[in-house]
Design a protein around this motif. Structure first.
Motif: not given
Length: 226
Positions: A17-31
């Motif tokens: 279930f996605s709600m228990f796996n979180g990603v945080q992205i704080q960069t504009a790097r395209k990769e």
């Protein structure tokens, strides 16, 4: 599981279930997007994604991978001040830290408030009481749990999550009573800053209790999971 990339991080309990796996992205790097998608594929898990600051540039790229933008959610802060020093729980109410024997009642509240099914609750239970730094509190009236919330401790910082008041007991101020109890309790334990991601429904309560909104963070999830 925690995976750290250049400008992003993944926290997961390995749930499907996605709600228990979180990603945080704080960069504009395209990769960054490709790196995140690759990490999720390697571990065969779904995840919800929050974009912070420059990370907002990735909304279109994530859409190409099937992610939908569900809008900005308030990221809020309370810096411990003296506003709760004189707080006392309303007469007729009591609060305490919950223990494993409370889990059946807790699950019933989560199912009611969040609409969780048995499979999601089974995964959610893996988070409860997983660490001595996770303190879940319940508010009681006449022996019945009428609200609950979890405080996650990291040094002098507290993360607040999974706050819920059963449908039958809403509009009675129970959430405010319990939140202020937790704010005061952990301030007295040495906490300096408290953070949370608010829902649109819950923001009014946090505003009322003196929290401030730092930013609105875009929240994205797979379209086919909603």
């Amino acid at each position: 599981m925690q995976i750290q990339g250049d400008g992003w991080q993944l926290l997961s309990i390995g749930s499907h279930f996605s709600m228990f796996n979180g990603v945080q992205i704080q960069t504009a790097r395209k990769e960054a997007v490709d790196e995140v998608i690759a990490a999720l594929a390697t571990h065969n898990i779904p995840a919800d994604i929050r974009l912070v600051g420059p990370g907002i540039n990735h909304i279109s790229a994530l859409a190409e991978h099937g992610y939908k933008n569900f809008g900005g959610t308030p990221f809020m802060l309370w810096s411990a001040d003296n506003s709760v020093d004189e707080f006392k729980i309303r007469e007729g109410l009591t609060a305490r830290r919950l223990v494993p024997s409370d889990i059946e009642t807790m699950n019933a509240i989560y199912a009611d408030v969040y609409g969780m099914g048995p499979e999601i609750i089974a995964d959610f239970d893996r988070l409860l009481f997983a660490s001595d730094n996770d303190h879940t509190y319940g508010l009681f009236k006449d022996g019945e749990m009428v609200s609950l919330v979890t405080a996650m401790i990291y040094k002098d910082t507290i993360g607040i999550w999974s706050m819920g008041t059963p449908t039958a007991h809403q509009k009675n101020g129970y959430g405010e009573q319990l939140l202020k109890y937790v704010m005061k309790t952990h301030k007295e334990m040495g906490a300096k800053n408290f953070f949370l991601h608010a829902s649109s429904a819950g923001k009014f309560l946090y505003d009322k209790c003196g929290w401030i909104t730092l930013d609105y963070l875009p929240y994205l999830s797979k379209v086919d999971e909603h």
